[in-house]
Write an enzyme that holds these catalytic residues in place. Structure first.
Site, PDB file in Angstrom:
ATOM      1  CB  SER A 121      -3.837 -16.838   5.948  1.00  0.00           C
ATOM      2  OG  SER A 121      -4.394 -17.088   7.231  1.00  0.00           O
ATOM      3  CG  HIS A 142      -1.154 -15.566   2.376  1.00  0.00           C
ATOM      4  ND1 HIS A 142      -2.330 -16.051   1.834  1.00  0.00           N
ATOM      5  CD2 HIS A 142      -0.790 -16.454   3.337  1.00  0.00           C
ATOM      6  CE1 HIS A 142      -2.647 -17.167   2.446  1.00  0.00           C
ATOM      7  NE2 HIS A 142      -1.741 -17.432   3.349  1.00  0.00           N
ATOM      8  CD  GLU A 154      -3.964 -15.027  -1.577  1.00  0.00           C
ATOM      9  OE1 GLU A 154      -5.031 -15.242  -2.171  1.00  0.00           O
ATOM     10  OE2 GLU A 154      -3.865 -15.096  -0.336  1.00  0.00           O
ATOM     11  CG  ASN A 192      -7.098 -18.591   2.883  1.00  0.00           C
ATOM     12  OD1 ASN A 192      -6.914 -19.644   2.277  1.00  0.00           O
ATOM     13  ND2 ASN A 192      -6.318 -18.193   3.870  1.00  0.00           N
TER      14      ASN A 192
END
Length: 592
Positions: A121, A142, A154, A192
Site C-alpha cells: 500500500s 494494490h 490501484e 493513501n
C-alpha cells in the site's frame, strides 16, 4: 489482445492475501497460494473457507459455486509450486526487505513471462522491481480491504514497467469485477497519498487543541458526507499502520505534510493503537470492538449546565438570500419567533415567499403537515430597519461575504440590540474576530457557520474567537442541538474545520493531476471506490465551483503559509480560462 490468466499465484495468506485468493478463485481462475509453514497455510485456507461460507449464508454465493471455488485453490508451503503460473501477487507483511526476498526467490523459479505484482500500500514498486531480472514485468496491484468486497485496485507502474504488462493486468482486474486505476510509483499511490495527508492534518488539529476529536469527526461526517470522521478512521486503520504509511510517504517525498504528527508516536509508544487495542483517539468497550465508551475526553452533552446558558426565544436574521432564508426556516420550524431584516420590504417579502415555497415542498412530500407549515410561517415577521431587531436574543448575520459589509452590519446591530444579545455571523471564511472588533461587545460575538442548504444540512461550525465569552459558546452549542443541528466547536482561523481539511485535499488532487501522475477519472474513482467518499475530488470541485475553491485555497495559504496549501497552478489557469465547473458547463470535465 489482452493476455489470458488461467493460473495465478498468491504469496502470503493473511487477511489481504486470503481475500485476494478468493477474488481470483471467484473469477474462475486457478490459484496456487503459498505460506511460510503448515500452520499459516491452514489458517489461510480456513480464512477463505469461512469467508465463502458467510457469502453462502448471505445469499451471495450458492453452495455448488463455493465448492467449485474452493477446488480451484491449492495451498502449499513450497514456492517452487509457482513455477508455471502466469502472475504472482505478493501479499506478505509490509516490509521492503521481506517483499524483495520473495521476488528474488521467485525470479529464479518462475518463467520469464510471469508477471510479478505487489499488494503493497505504500512501498516503492521500483525498489522491489530492481531486485529481479525482470523489472519491466513488475507492477503494483494494490487491493483494498476486504478484497472480495472493495471494488478498487490501484495498478502501479514504474518508469520501466512494460506498457503491455500494465494493460494485461488492468484487463485482468476488470475480469475480476474490480475498478482498476493506473498511477505512477509514488508512496501512498493515489488513495493513501490523498487520504493519509488529510488524516495527518486532522491529527495535527487535534494535537494543537484547535478542535476536539468528536468535533473533528462530526464536521467531516455531517459537512462532507464522509462515512467516518478522520480520527475514528485512524482508530480503525490502526495508529501504527497509519504511522508506517506516513513515514514511508515522508521518506520518499520529504513533504512536511507527510511527516507523522508527533502525537502519533507518543500514542503508539503508550500502546494506544486504536480499536485493536481498545484505545486510540477514542476508548472502546474492549479490544477489537467498534463500541465507543465515554472517557476523560468525552465532552458533556449540549445544555448539560443550564445555569451557564442565556435564554433565547426571539431570533433575528440579517439578510434575505439563500442562506438567510434557510436559517430563517430552521429557527421558525423549531418554534422560535424570527425577525428577518431585509434592505427593502420587497426583499423581506421575497425571503418569506422562499420559506413558504420550501415548506410547501415538505408538505407535498408528506414531511410536514399543513398546520405546522402555517404555524412556522406565523412565527416569521420582517423589518427594514435594524431597530426591528432590538428585542432579539440572538441575531444571525447572513449577508454578502465581504468583511466591510459585515462589519457595517455588526456596528449597526451593536447600536440597537439589547445588552446580552448574541451576535453571530455565518461567514465561511472571514475572521469572526474582525466582526467582533466592529462592536463594543466582542464577548457576545460568535460564528455560526451553517452549511448550504441550511434547512437540510445538519452541521453548524460554532466558531469562537479569543474574545468570545464561554457562556455565549455554550448557549449557541445548546441552541444548535435544539434546532436539530450538529454543532462542532472550533477556533477562529481560516477554513474553520471542514474547509481547512477539505480544500488542501482537493488541492493535492489537482497537483497530482497536474504532475500527470493519474487521470481525473482514476483519481475520482480511487477516492470513491477506495475510501468510500460520496464524490471524487474533481467531481466535487466542479460542483463547488473552481473560482470559489480557488478563493478558499488562497485564504488558507494566506493564513497558514504552508507550501502545500498554495493553489495548484492548474486550478488558477482553469479559472482564468473561465472553466469554473458545472455552472459554466466546463471545469475538470465538460457538461452538456
Amino acid at each position: 489482445m489482452a493476455r489470458e490468466f488461467a493460473r495465478v499465484g498468491v504469496v502470503g495468506l493473511g487477511t489481504m492475501g486470503a481475500g485476494i485468493v478468493e477474488v481470483f478463485a471467484r473469477a474462475g481462475i486457478e490459484v496456487v497460494a503459498v505460506e511460510v509453514d503448515e500452520a499459516a497455510a491452514a489458517h489461510g485456507r480456513e480464512h477463505v473457507e469461512n469467508s465463502t461460507a458467510r457469502a453462502v449464508s448471505r445469499g451471495k454465493l450458492d453452495e455448488a459455486d463455493r465448492t467449485a471455488l474452493l477446488e480451484r485453490v491449492r495451498v502449499t508451503t513450497d514456492l517452487t509450486d509457482l513455477a508455471d503460473v502466469a502472475l504472482v501477487v505478493e501479499a506478505v507483511p509490509e516490509r521492503l526487505e521481506l517483499k524483495a526476498q520473495v521476488f528474488t526467490a521467485l525470479d529464479g523459479i518462475c518463467g520469464p513471462d510471469t508477471i510479478f505484482a505487489s499488494n503493497t500500500s505504500s512501498l516503492s514498486i521500483t525498489e522491489l522491481s530492481v531486485r529481479t531480472e525482470r523489472p519491466g514485468r513488475v507492477v503494483g496491484m494494490h487491493f483494498f480491504n476486504p478484497a472480495p468486497v472493495q471494488a478498487l485496485v490501484e495498478l502501479v507502474r514504474t518508469v520501466v514497467t512494460e506498457p503491455e504488462v500494465v494493460e494485461d493486468v488492468r484487463e485482468l482486474a476488470v475480469r475480476l469485477g474490480k475498478s482498476p486505476v493506473v498511477c505512477g510509483d509514488r508512496a501512498g499511490f493515489i488513495a493513501n497519498q490523498l487520504l493519509f495527508t488529510y488524516l495527518n492534518q486532522a491529527v495535527g488539529m487535534f494535537e494543537s487543541h484547535y478542535a476536539g476529536r468528536e468535533d473533528l469527526d462530526a464536521a467531516m461526517k455531517f459537512g462532507c458526507g464522509y462515512p467516518m470522521g478522520p480520527l475514528a478512521l485512524m482508530d480503525l486503520i490502526g495508529l501504527d499502520t497509519a504511522y508506517e504509511i506516513l513515514e514511508e510517504m515522508y521518506r520518499q517525498s520529504r513533504n512536511q505534510r507527510h511527516a507523522p504528527a508527533p502525537v502519533l508516536k507518543q500514542m503508539i509508544t503508550a500502546g494506544l493503537l486504536g480499536r485493536k487495542t481498545g484505545r486510540g483517539f477514542y476508548t472502546y468497550a474492549e479490544p477489537g470492538s467498534s463500541e465507543v465508551v465515554a472517557d476523560g475526553l468525552t465532552p458533556p452533552p449540549p445544555g448539560a449546565d443550564d445555569s451557564a446558558l442565556r435564554p433565547v426565544s426571539r431570533v433575528g436574521v440579517v439578510g434575505t438570500g439563500t442562506m438567510a432564508t434557510g436559517i430563517t426556516e430552521v429557527f421558525a420550524k423549531a418554534g422560535y419567533h424570527v425577525v428577518v431584516r431585509g434592505r427593502s420590504e420587497s426583499k423581506g417579502d421575497g425571503a418569506v415567499a422562499a420559506v413558504r415555497k420550501s415548506l410547501e415542498k415538505a408538505v407535498v412530500k408528506g414531511k410536514l403537515s399543513e398546520a405546522d407549515r402555517d404555524a412556522t410561517l406565523g412565527r416569521i415577521t420582517t423589518t427594514v430597519d435594524f431597530s426591528g431587531l432590538a428585542e432579539c436574543d440572538l441575531v444571525v448575520e447572513a449577508i454578502a461575504e465581504d468583511l466591510g459589509v459585515k462589519q457595517a452590519a455588526f456596528s449597526a446591530l451593536d447600536e440597537v440590540c439589547k445588552p446580552g444579545t448574541i451576535l453571530a455571523t455565518t461567514t465561511s471564511s472571514l475572521p469572526v474576530v474582525e466582526c467582533a472588533a466592529a462592536t463594543s461587545r466582542p464577548e457576545d460575538v460568535i460564528g455560526m457557520h451553517f452549511f448550504n442548504p441550511a434547512a437540510v444540512m445538519k452541521l453548524v461550525e460554532v466558531v469562537s474567537p479569543i474574545t468570545t465569552s464561554p457562556e455565549v459558546t455554550a448557549t449557541v452549542r445548546d441552541l444548535c442541538a435544539k434546532i436539530r443541528k450538529a454543532p462542532v466547536l472550533c477556533g477562529d482561523r481560516a477554513g474553520f474545520i471542514v474547509n481547512a481539511l477539505l480544500f488542501p485535499y482537493l488541492n493535492d488532487s489537482v497537483a497530482m493531476l497536474e504532475a500527470h501522475y493519474a487521470t481525473v477519472d482514476d483519481i475520482d474513482s480511487a477516492m470513491k471506490n477506495g475510501c468510500g467518499l460520496p464524490m471524487g475530488p474533481f467531481a466535487l470541485l466542479d460542483v463547488v465551483g473552481l473560482d470559489v475553491s480557488l478563493a478558499i485555497e488562497r485564504s488558507l495559504y494566506q493564513e497558514f503559509r504552508v507550501p502545500g496549501f498554495a493553489p495548484a497552478p492548474l486550478l488558477e489557469h482553469l479559472v482564468t480560462a473561465g472553466r469554473l465547473g458545472r455552472k459554466t458547463g466546463h471545469g475538470f470535465r465538460d457538461y452538456s
